[in-house]
Scaffold this motif. Sequence first.
Motif, PDB file in Angstrom:
ATOM      1  N   SER A  52      15.664 -40.040 -25.754  1.00 32.65           N
ATOM      2  CA  SER A  52      15.196 -40.938 -24.692  1.00 32.65           C
ATOM      3  C   SER A  52      16.257 -41.099 -23.592  1.00 32.65           C
ATOM      4  N   SER A  53      17.527 -40.816 -23.912  1.00 32.68           N
ATOM      5  CA  SER A  53      18.537 -40.922 -22.845  1.00 32.68           C
ATOM      6  C   SER A  53      19.009 -39.538 -22.382  1.00 32.68           C
ATOM      7  N   ILE A  54      18.142 -38.556 -22.510  1.00 28.09           N
ATOM      8  CA  ILE A  54      18.567 -37.171 -22.264  1.00 28.09           C
ATOM      9  C   ILE A  54      19.014 -36.908 -20.826  1.00 28.09           C
TER      10      ILE A  54
ATOM     11  N   ASN B 220       8.196 -40.229 -21.350  1.00 22.70           N
ATOM     12  CA  ASN B 220       7.720 -40.244 -22.743  1.00 22.70           C
ATOM     13  C   ASN B 220       8.273 -39.043 -23.501  1.00 22.70           C
ATOM     14  N   VAL B 221       9.554 -38.793 -23.274  1.00 20.74           N
ATOM     15  CA  VAL B 221      10.112 -37.520 -23.736  1.00 20.74           C
ATOM     16  C   VAL B 221      10.023 -37.366 -25.262  1.00 20.74           C
ATOM     17  N   GLU B 222      10.255 -38.430 -26.003  1.00 26.75           N
ATOM     18  CA  GLU B 222      10.243 -38.260 -27.467  1.00 26.75           C
ATOM     19  C   GLU B 222       8.847 -37.963 -27.988  1.00 26.75           C
ATOM     20  N   GLU B 223       7.848 -38.531 -27.333  1.00 32.30           N
ATOM     21  CA  GLU B 223       6.469 -38.298 -27.771  1.00 32.30           C
ATOM     22  C   GLU B 223       5.959 -36.918 -27.325  1.00 32.30           C
ATOM     23  N   LEU B 224       6.355 -36.492 -26.128  1.00 32.97           N
ATOM     24  CA  LEU B 224       5.747 -35.271 -25.583  1.00 32.97           C
ATOM     25  C   LEU B 224       6.567 -34.002 -25.795  1.00 32.97           C
ATOM     26  N   LEU B 225       7.845 -34.158 -26.124  1.00 34.44           N
ATOM     27  CA  LEU B 225       8.671 -32.965 -26.362  1.00 34.44           C
ATOM     28  C   LEU B 225       8.077 -32.060 -27.458  1.00 34.44           C
TER      29      LEU B 225
ATOM     30  N   SER C  99      13.698 -28.932 -15.822  1.00 34.80           N
ATOM     31  CA  SER C  99      13.409 -29.917 -14.778  1.00 34.80           C
ATOM     32  C   SER C  99      13.364 -31.330 -15.343  1.00 34.80           C
ATOM     33  N   ALA C 100      12.661 -31.507 -16.462  1.00 32.90           N
ATOM     34  CA  ALA C 100      12.484 -32.860 -16.998  1.00 32.90           C
ATOM     35  C   ALA C 100      13.791 -33.398 -17.584  1.00 32.90           C
ATOM     36  N   LEU C 101      14.496 -32.575 -18.339  1.00 36.40           N
ATOM     37  CA  LEU C 101      15.678 -33.051 -19.067  1.00 36.40           C
ATOM     38  C   LEU C 101      16.962 -32.839 -18.270  1.00 36.40           C
ATOM     39  N   GLY C 102      16.966 -31.778 -17.465  1.00 32.98           N
ATOM     40  CA  GLY C 102      18.201 -31.429 -16.758  1.00 32.98           C
ATOM     41  C   GLY C 102      18.153 -31.676 -15.268  1.00 32.98           C
ATOM     42  N   GLY C 103      16.957 -31.935 -14.737  1.00 32.48           N
ATOM     43  CA  GLY C 103      16.861 -32.289 -13.323  1.00 32.48           C
ATOM     44  C   GLY C 103      16.995 -31.122 -12.355  1.00 32.48           C
ATOM     45  N   VAL C 104      16.765 -29.888 -12.829  1.00 34.23           N
ATOM     46  CA  VAL C 104      16.722 -28.761 -11.891  1.00 34.23           C
ATOM     47  C   VAL C 104      15.309 -28.758 -11.277  1.00 34.23           C
TER      48      VAL C 104
ATOM     49  N   HIS D 287      26.146 -35.799 -18.171  1.00 35.98           N
ATOM     50  CA  HIS D 287      27.503 -35.695 -18.735  1.00 35.98           C
ATOM     51  C   HIS D 287      27.815 -34.256 -19.146  1.00 35.98           C
ATOM     52  N   ILE D 288      26.837 -33.586 -19.718  1.00 38.20           N
ATOM     53  CA  ILE D 288      27.058 -32.176 -20.087  1.00 38.20           C
ATOM     54  C   ILE D 288      27.319 -31.365 -18.818  1.00 38.20           C
ATOM     55  N   ALA D 289      26.463 -31.577 -17.813  1.00 39.45           N
ATOM     56  CA  ALA D 289      26.612 -30.830 -16.552  1.00 39.45           C
ATOM     57  C   ALA D 289      28.003 -31.073 -15.960  1.00 39.45           C
TER      58      ALA D 289
END
Length: 581
Positions: A532-534, A120-125, A205-210, A540-542
């Motif tokens: 939502s596709s972060i 729910n990234v767009e709602e909770l960011l 963690s949520a957006l970048g997966g660390v 791709h950025i990584a």
Amino acid sequence: MEKVTNSDLKSSVNGGVVDVYGEDSATIEHNITPWSLSVSSGYSLLRDPRYNKGLAFTEKERDTHYLRGLLPPVVLDQKLQEKRLLNNIRQYQFPLQKYMALTELQERNERLFYKLLIDNVEELLPIVYTPTVGEACQKFGSIFRRPQGLFISLKDKGKILDVLKNWPERNIQVIVVTDGERILGLGDLGCQGMGIPVGKLALYSALGGVRPSACLPVTIDVGTNNEKLLNDEFYIGLRQKRATGQEYSELLHEFMSAVKQNYGENILIQFEDFANHNAFELLAKYRDTHLVFNDDIQGTASVVLAGLVSAQKLTNSPLAEHTFLFLGAGEAGTGIAELIALYISKQMNASVEESRKKIWLVDSKGLIVNSRKDSLQDFKKPWAHEHEPVKDLLGAIKAINPTVLIGSAGIGRAFTKEVIEAMSSINERPLIMALSNPTTQSECTAEEAYTWSKGRAIFASGSPFDPVEYEGNVFVSTQANNAYIFPGFGLGLVISGAIRVHDDMLLAAAEALAGQVSKENYDKGMIYPSFSSIRKISAHIAANVAAKAYELGLAGRLPRPKDIVKCAESSMYSPTYRLYR
Ligand SMILES: NC(=O)C1=CN([C@@H]2O[C@H](COP(=O)(O)OP(=O)(O)OC[C@H]3O[C@@H](n4cnc5c(N)ncnc54)[C@H](OP(=O)(O)O)[C@@H]3O)[C@@H](O)[C@H]2O)C=CC1
Ligand SMILES: CC(=O)C(=O)O
Ligand SMILES: [Mg+2]
């Protein structure tokens, strides 16, 4: 494709330092920390946020882990838990209540927190990040429940290594550190700035997966000059004026040295929300010896450049043909300006000095011009062009005729109707970015930008705004916020085992982000992809950042993976529950 295993990460991320706390090599004279490992079960398992699954523990797990009777009989899956929590969070009237509920969840059940945030990234960011995190920092003392992150204060001078050793996790990959002096556009919030590293690392963690356990939020408390906080009985920090000069730099140096000693060469240190006089100095001082990155200077530059590159599709003119005007010549403003100049210089095969000529900045004293050069701070000097003095923004717009206007002064509502109208009279599609956070400090709202430009502005802002309807059309603005960049950027450094950050990596990150904007986004007037596709965007950025690290010979993790995007994707933390044996 190479599969990334935990042991790979362990050895590369810590620069080969496995005896992290020196316990194996300690001699009789060395003090060590008596850490011990134990398997959590029963009541303590339910109180351990990293492993707690609440009502999702299966019947078998309840038997094996001594949980019978400690939970009601029902077994809920993670999806249903998520639905219930989202319902509860939506009931709260005030964003700060939602922030507190999410913090409690993070402290209770970490995987569920991240699952909820990712799905729910767009709602909770806007709750865990700007704008609500700003209010949370302002009221941090009053809402304080459990400490998050590591607090290092002047009292710890000489003992910072020991303080780091008190942190329960060993395999740290990313530290976000602040001294609280410039929290968003809210000024000096002292020790209460801790909300920012905590929030930024939640996004790592949520957006970048660390992995969350690899993230360490740090606040360095050197006092505060905020009188209101000094007189607030609930203030959580040192009750003294800020230390400066030698005292400040010695403490910071001890921190930087202790971090490297404890975690090795590959630990990423992200500087966040320092006041600009320290931010530029710290970056210059440590960029050649540590893996450091200033989010406000460099991350912001990369995200804004991405937006400008992507906006070329809407303006139909290459970046080199634009004229840029900034309101605000601090970390964000000059950082962005410098990266734009670097980008244009590479595109045009011109010098950076030449490329700077079409970039102008206004600070609190007016347009930055040559006649002011002697009194300017060093980071502003490259922007002092030949021009007569101009006192204010409107005057500067009229004098310079910019095609792009970027707000980075932290001054709310500085883009007045006259300012937007002036930009619209010069340009068919004025490009306007109101970067300042939180929403109260935004230079204008989305509604103002679209209404005053009669629907012609291409608009993006640091904090989010709802879509705007103007004369029957719906305009969707996007967030020009470094949150698009730093999670993927950090992941790229981690997976490549990078040892230093290079400006070309910022360009690579910007190009990757711009490349993710779809036709559907452009059709709505957006210059960034949707959040939502972060996770895909971050991969791709990584990949682009890691590829650049390999190309520049700065990657420590060899051999280079063949498919770096896949490598990034497969390295990302997933918050789905695991089964316990
Ligand atoms: N969207 C995003 O991703 C990001 C947004 N930001 C936002 O940008 C803002 C600024 O941050 P940062 O650059 O780090 O801050 P700095 O303090 O480094 O810079 C602020 C600049 O604004 C200028 N300024 C202040 N008041 C005025 C005024 N009345 N008129 C004209 N200029 C003025 C200052 O001028 P002087 O030098 O003369 O004092 C200074 O140049 C903050 O609100 C922050 O939240 C920051 C980073 C990322
Ligand atoms: C977004 C961010 O880093 C700031 O406003 O400081
Ligand atoms: Mg910041």
